[in-house]
Scaffold this motif. Structure first.
Motif, PDB file in Angstrom:
ATOM      1  N   ASN A  86      40.727  49.260  44.354  1.00 18.49           N
ATOM      2  CA  ASN A  86      40.824  47.795  44.262  1.00 18.49           C
ATOM      3  C   ASN A  86      41.153  47.366  42.844  1.00 18.49           C
ATOM      4  OD1 ASN A  86      38.341  48.408  43.219  1.00 18.49           O
ATOM      5  ND2 ASN A  86      37.177  47.127  44.599  1.00 18.49           N
ATOM      6  N   THR A  88      43.722  45.712  41.417  1.00 20.07           N
ATOM      7  CA  THR A  88      44.124  44.327  41.149  1.00 20.07           C
ATOM      8  C   THR A  88      42.945  43.382  41.290  1.00 20.07           C
ATOM      9  OG1 THR A  88      46.317  44.807  41.989  1.00 20.07           O
ATOM     10  CG2 THR A  88      45.714  42.503  41.811  1.00 20.07           C
ATOM     11  N   ASP A  89      42.211  43.482  42.374  1.00 21.93           N
ATOM     12  CA  ASP A  89      41.081  42.594  42.614  1.00 21.93           C
ATOM     13  C   ASP A  89      39.991  42.805  41.569  1.00 21.93           C
ATOM     14  OD1 ASP A  89      39.633  40.628  44.094  1.00 21.93           O
ATOM     15  OD2 ASP A  89      38.406  42.251  44.902  1.00 21.93           O
ATOM     16  N   ASN A  92      40.879  41.162  38.256  1.00 28.70           N
ATOM     17  CA  ASN A  92      40.727  39.708  38.333  1.00 28.70           C
ATOM     18  C   ASN A  92      39.267  39.288  38.255  1.00 28.70           C
ATOM     19  OD1 ASN A  92      43.474  39.239  38.503  1.00 28.70           O
ATOM     20  ND2 ASN A  92      43.491  39.356  40.734  1.00 28.70           N
ATOM     21  N   ARG A  93      38.372  40.051  38.878  1.00 34.18           N
ATOM     22  CA  ARG A  93      36.941  39.737  38.809  1.00 34.18           C
ATOM     23  C   ARG A  93      36.425  39.846  37.381  1.00 34.18           C
ATOM     24  NH1 ARG A  93      34.382  43.637  42.398  1.00 34.18           N
ATOM     25  NH2 ARG A  93      36.397  44.190  43.206  1.00 34.18           N
TER      26      ARG A  93
END
Length: 106
Positions: A86, A88-89, A92-93
């Protein structure tokens, strides 16, 4: 791209974090799911060839990760892991968390 100043592969910290944001005292590790025994499908699979070796190797990696994170936290660092599955996610977090820290600092 988010405008944060950072250092890569900071060797003067335990575990040589992949990304270090000194201003926020934050260390980020980008881990491969297989090598660090993530709970996703890729990290959960076990090789059939030489399985005892790989099982022990991956268990040592995971134990080293826990020790490294504990050492950094004892020194007052926030530690985050971005998993390969994960990427990319996860990135971003972490950007959202850093922006929240920035707004608290003023």
């Amino acid at each position: 791209r988010a405008g944060f100043r950072y250092r890569l592969n900071c060797s003067n910290l335990p575990g040589t974090p992949d990304i270090v944001l000194k201003r926020y005292k934050t260390a980020v590790f980008v881990n491969g799911c297989f090598w660090h025994k993530h709970t996703c499908a890729r990290g959960s699979r076990n090789p059939t060839a030489n399985s005892e070796y790989w099982s022990a190797k991956r268990a040592r990696n995971a134990a080293r990760d826990r020790r490294t994170q504990a050492a950094l936290r004892r020194q007052g660092w926030s530690v985050y892991t971005v998993w390969e599955c994960n990427l990319t996610d996860g990135a971003n977090r972490i950007i959202k968390l850093l922006r929240a820290k920035e707004s608290v600092r003023g």
